[in-house]
Design a protein around this motif. Structure first.
Motif, PDB file in Angstrom:
ATOM      1  N   PHE A 135       0.455  -0.626   0.208  1.00 33.74           N
ATOM      2  CA  PHE A 135      -0.318  -0.287   0.109  1.00 33.74           C
ATOM      3  C   PHE A 135       0.711   1.091  -0.088  1.00 33.74           C
ATOM      4  CE2 PHE A 135      -4.319  -1.940   1.775  1.00 33.74           C
ATOM      5  CZ  PHE A 135      -4.497  -1.891   0.695  1.00 33.74           C
ATOM      6  N   GLN A 136       2.361   1.426   0.674  1.00 32.78           N
ATOM      7  CA  GLN A 136       2.505   2.077   0.311  1.00 32.78           C
ATOM      8  C   GLN A 136       3.448   2.706  -0.552  1.00 32.78           C
ATOM      9  OE1 GLN A 136       6.444   1.811   3.120  1.00 32.78           O
ATOM     10  NE2 GLN A 136       6.784   4.383   3.543  1.00 32.78           N
ATOM     11  N   GLN A 137       4.289   1.443  -1.205  1.00 33.44           N
ATOM     12  CA  GLN A 137       4.206   2.100  -2.717  1.00 33.44           C
ATOM     13  C   GLN A 137       3.180   1.744  -3.923  1.00 33.44           C
ATOM     14  OE1 GLN A 137       5.184  -2.631  -4.163  1.00 33.44           O
ATOM     15  NE2 GLN A 137       6.480  -0.875  -6.387  1.00 33.44           N
ATOM     16  N   LEU A 138       2.116   2.159  -3.739  1.00 31.85           N
ATOM     17  CA  LEU A 138       0.592   2.076  -3.937  1.00 31.85           C
ATOM     18  C   LEU A 138       0.686   3.696  -4.013  1.00 31.85           C
ATOM     19  CD1 LEU A 138      -1.973   1.480  -6.049  1.00 31.85           C
ATOM     20  CD2 LEU A 138      -2.774   1.087  -4.064  1.00 31.85           C
ATOM     21  N   LEU A 139       0.476   3.807  -2.441  1.00 33.21           N
ATOM     22  CA  LEU A 139       0.775   5.618  -2.470  1.00 33.21           C
ATOM     23  C   LEU A 139       1.566   6.341  -3.006  1.00 33.21           C
ATOM     24  CD1 LEU A 139       0.035   5.559   1.211  1.00 33.21           C
ATOM     25  CD2 LEU A 139      -2.032   6.357  -0.751  1.00 33.21           C
ATOM     26  N   GLN A 140       2.700   5.914  -3.187  1.00 33.78           N
ATOM     27  CA  GLN A 140       3.778   6.769  -4.249  1.00 33.78           C
ATOM     28  C   GLN A 140       3.884   6.455  -5.324  1.00 33.78           C
ATOM     29  OE1 GLN A 140       5.946   7.789  -2.625  1.00 33.78           O
ATOM     30  NE2 GLN A 140       7.404   8.468  -3.717  1.00 33.78           N
ATOM     31  N   GLN A 141       3.295   5.403  -5.964  1.00 32.64           N
ATOM     32  CA  GLN A 141       2.713   5.664  -7.969  1.00 32.64           C
ATOM     33  C   GLN A 141       2.185   5.993  -8.554  1.00 32.64           C
ATOM     34  OE1 GLN A 141       3.693   1.468  -7.929  1.00 32.64           O
ATOM     35  NE2 GLN A 141       6.142   1.568  -7.494  1.00 32.64           N
ATOM     36  N   GLN A 142       0.456   6.027  -7.134  1.00 32.38           N
ATOM     37  CA  GLN A 142      -0.195   6.948  -7.765  1.00 32.38           C
ATOM     38  C   GLN A 142      -0.948   8.115  -7.377  1.00 32.38           C
ATOM     39  OE1 GLN A 142      -1.548   4.609 -10.817  1.00 32.38           O
ATOM     40  NE2 GLN A 142      -0.366   4.109 -10.615  1.00 32.38           N
ATOM     41  N   ARG A 159      -0.809   6.197   9.190  1.00 30.46           N
ATOM     42  CA  ARG A 159      -1.737   7.513   9.082  1.00 30.46           C
ATOM     43  C   ARG A 159      -0.315   8.985   8.083  1.00 30.46           C
ATOM     44  NH1 ARG A 159      -6.993   8.010   8.516  1.00 30.46           N
ATOM     45  NH2 ARG A 159      -8.039   6.806  10.087  1.00 30.46           N
ATOM     46  N   SER A 160       0.326   8.661   8.244  1.00 29.39           N
ATOM     47  CA  SER A 160       1.982   9.718   7.835  1.00 29.39           C
ATOM     48  C   SER A 160       1.935   9.275   6.500  1.00 29.39           C
ATOM     49  CB  SER A 160       2.931   9.392   8.999  1.00 29.39           C
ATOM     50  OG  SER A 160       3.621   7.608   8.369  1.00 29.39           O
ATOM     51  N   TRP A 161       1.494   7.737   6.223  1.00 27.21           N
ATOM     52  CA  TRP A 161       1.653   7.855   4.995  1.00 27.21           C
ATOM     53  C   TRP A 161       0.587   7.951   3.851  1.00 27.21           C
ATOM     54  CZ3 TRP A 161       1.655   1.774   4.798  1.00 27.21           C
ATOM     55  CH2 TRP A 161       3.076   1.170   5.046  1.00 27.21           C
ATOM     56  N   PHE A 162      -0.752   8.222   4.743  1.00 28.67           N
ATOM     57  CA  PHE A 162      -2.267   9.401   3.872  1.00 28.67           C
ATOM     58  C   PHE A 162      -1.732  11.156   3.727  1.00 28.67           C
ATOM     59  CE2 PHE A 162      -4.054   5.376   5.302  1.00 28.67           C
ATOM     60  CZ  PHE A 162      -4.650   5.206   4.425  1.00 28.67           C
ATOM     61  N   ASN A 163      -1.062  10.864   4.569  1.00 27.24           N
ATOM     62  CA  ASN A 163      -0.625  12.431   5.024  1.00 27.24           C
ATOM     63  C   ASN A 163       0.463  13.054   4.082  1.00 27.24           C
ATOM     64  OD1 ASN A 163      -2.447  12.827   6.912  1.00 27.24           O
ATOM     65  ND2 ASN A 163      -0.339  13.051   8.634  1.00 27.24           N
ATOM     66  N   THR A 164       1.880  12.561   3.614  1.00 24.37           N
ATOM     67  CA  THR A 164       2.713  12.193   2.494  1.00 24.37           C
ATOM     68  C   THR A 164       2.012  12.323   1.248  1.00 24.37           C
ATOM     69  OG1 THR A 164       4.977  11.391   4.688  1.00 24.37           O
ATOM     70  CG2 THR A 164       4.213  11.610   2.113  1.00 24.37           C
ATOM     71  N   ALA A 165       0.808  11.430   0.995  1.00 24.44           N
ATOM     72  CA  ALA A 165       0.225  11.568  -0.235  1.00 24.44           C
ATOM     73  C   ALA A 165      -0.548  12.802  -0.471  1.00 24.44           C
ATOM     74  CB  ALA A 165      -0.033  10.370  -0.243  1.00 24.44           C
ATOM     75  N   SER A 189     -15.239   6.928  -3.595  1.00 18.63           N
ATOM     76  CA  SER A 189     -14.563   7.473  -4.681  1.00 18.63           C
ATOM     77  C   SER A 189     -13.814   5.945  -5.275  1.00 18.63           C
ATOM     78  CB  SER A 189     -13.726   8.868  -4.575  1.00 18.63           C
ATOM     79  OG  SER A 189     -12.868   8.346  -3.671  1.00 18.63           O
ATOM     80  N   TYR A 190     -13.121   5.100  -4.271  1.00 15.07           N
ATOM     81  CA  TYR A 190     -11.751   4.548  -5.143  1.00 15.07           C
ATOM     82  C   TYR A 190     -12.053   3.021  -3.961  1.00 15.07           C
ATOM     83  CZ  TYR A 190      -7.650   6.168  -2.366  1.00 15.07           C
ATOM     84  OH  TYR A 190      -7.482   6.879  -0.689  1.00 15.07           O
ATOM     85  N   ILE A 191     -11.345   2.092  -4.148  1.00 15.64           N
ATOM     86  CA  ILE A 191     -10.916   1.144  -3.196  1.00 15.64           C
ATOM     87  C   ILE A 191      -9.911   0.333  -3.798  1.00 15.64           C
ATOM     88  CG2 ILE A 191     -12.081  -1.562  -2.303  1.00 15.64           C
ATOM     89  CD1 ILE A 191     -14.559  -0.132  -3.152  1.00 15.64           C
ATOM     90  N   ALA A 192      -9.013   0.707  -2.397  1.00 11.49           N
ATOM     91  CA  ALA A 192      -7.493  -0.263  -2.837  1.00 11.49           C
ATOM     92  C   ALA A 192      -7.890  -1.176  -2.073  1.00 11.49           C
ATOM     93  CB  ALA A 192      -6.587   1.058  -2.218  1.00 11.49           C
ATOM     94  N   ALA A 193      -7.363  -2.565  -2.459  1.00  9.01           N
ATOM     95  CA  ALA A 193      -7.115  -3.455  -2.072  1.00  9.01           C
ATOM     96  C   ALA A 193      -5.557  -4.619  -1.895  1.00  9.01           C
ATOM     97  CB  ALA A 193      -8.616  -4.960  -1.939  1.00  9.01           C
ATOM     98  N   CYS A 194      -5.383  -5.098  -0.972  1.00  7.86           N
ATOM     99  CA  CYS A 194      -4.410  -6.133  -0.868  1.00  7.86           C
ATOM    100  C   CYS A 194      -5.165  -7.757  -1.340  1.00  7.86           C
ATOM    101  CB  CYS A 194      -3.389  -6.259   0.066  1.00  7.86           C
ATOM    102  SG  CYS A 194      -2.076  -4.706  -0.238  1.00  7.86           S
ATOM    103  N   ILE A 195      -4.662  -8.266  -2.408  1.00 11.82           N
ATOM    104  CA  ILE A 195      -4.841  -9.195  -2.511  1.00 11.82           C
ATOM    105  C   ILE A 195      -4.183 -11.038  -2.987  1.00 11.82           C
ATOM    106  CG2 ILE A 195      -5.713  -8.916  -4.708  1.00 11.82           C
ATOM    107  CD1 ILE A 195      -8.588  -9.896  -4.225  1.00 11.82           C
ATOM    108  N   HIS A 196      -4.030 -11.743  -2.322  1.00 10.75           N
ATOM    109  CA  HIS A 196      -3.753 -12.923  -2.790  1.00 10.75           C
ATOM    110  C   HIS A 196      -4.918 -14.144  -3.732  1.00 10.75           C
ATOM    111  CE1 HIS A 196      -1.475 -12.086   0.304  1.00 10.75           C
ATOM    112  NE2 HIS A 196      -1.683 -12.364   1.712  1.00 10.75           N
ATOM    113  N   ASN A 197      -3.708 -14.599  -4.595  1.00  9.23           N
ATOM    114  CA  ASN A 197      -4.484 -15.768  -5.394  1.00  9.23           C
ATOM    115  C   ASN A 197      -5.934 -15.126  -5.915  1.00  9.23           C
ATOM    116  OD1 ASN A 197      -2.420 -17.399  -4.922  1.00  9.23           O
ATOM    117  ND2 ASN A 197      -3.269 -17.566  -3.096  1.00  9.23           N
ATOM    118  N   LEU A 198      -6.190 -14.383  -7.384  1.00  5.92           N
ATOM    119  CA  LEU A 198      -6.991 -14.300  -7.745  1.00  5.92           C
ATOM    120  C   LEU A 198      -7.604 -14.587  -8.848  1.00  5.92           C
ATOM    121  CD1 LEU A 198      -9.290 -11.359  -7.740  1.00  5.92           C
ATOM    122  CD2 LEU A 198      -8.153 -10.050  -9.122  1.00  5.92           C
TER     123      LEU A 198
END
Length: 132
Positions: free
Chosen positions: A19-26, A51-57, A89-98
């Motif tokens: 998720f930290q990577q997603l916040l940074q890249q998107q 929460r600091s990751w959301f602030n940074t993004a 507005s969006y849903i971000a989900a970590c998922i295994h074996n879709l």
């Protein structure tokens, strides 16, 4: 996020979470979706995000809902229900074996919703982490 300087030409970046990577890249996409007056839903089988990751993004943490420590088998149904509610507005989900059936369920739910769905392949991320 950890940044290690090996040489002036080489910089290695390690993320603590997919998720930290997603916040940074998107970041620009998430900021544009942040402008809507809807919730931002983050789903994971991991502990809560920092929460600091959301602030940074630059995201409004008052709009962020986190559901952590979800079992992977409940994740698809939770995503479907959230998409059907049309309150995010969006849903971000970590998922295994879709699998294909789950992909079709999610594609159908997304097509009937006005919500952006961001899926992070957590298994691939964990494999990458093991190689560092």
């Amino acid at each position: 996020m950890f940044i290690e300087h090996s040489t002036p030409q080489l910089i290695a970046v390690d993320f603590e979470s997919p998720f930290q990577q997603l916040l940074q890249q998107q970041q620009s996409l998430l900021k544009s979706l942040n402008k809507a007056k809807k919730w931002q839903l983050w789903l994971s089988d991991r502990p809560m995000l920092k929460r600091s990751w959301f602030n940074t993004a630059g995201l409004d943490k008052q709009k962020v809902i986190q559901l952590a420590n979800l079992k992977n088998e409940n994740l698809i149904a939770t995503i479907e229900k959230a998409l059907q509610s049309k309150t995010c507005s969006y849903i971000a989900a970590c998922i295994h074996n879709l699998n294909e059936q789950d992909k079709q369920r999610l594609q159908k739910a997304v097509s009937e919703s006005d919500t952006c769905l961001l899926l992070v392949n957590d298994q691939q991320y964990q494999q990458q982490i093991q190689y560092h």
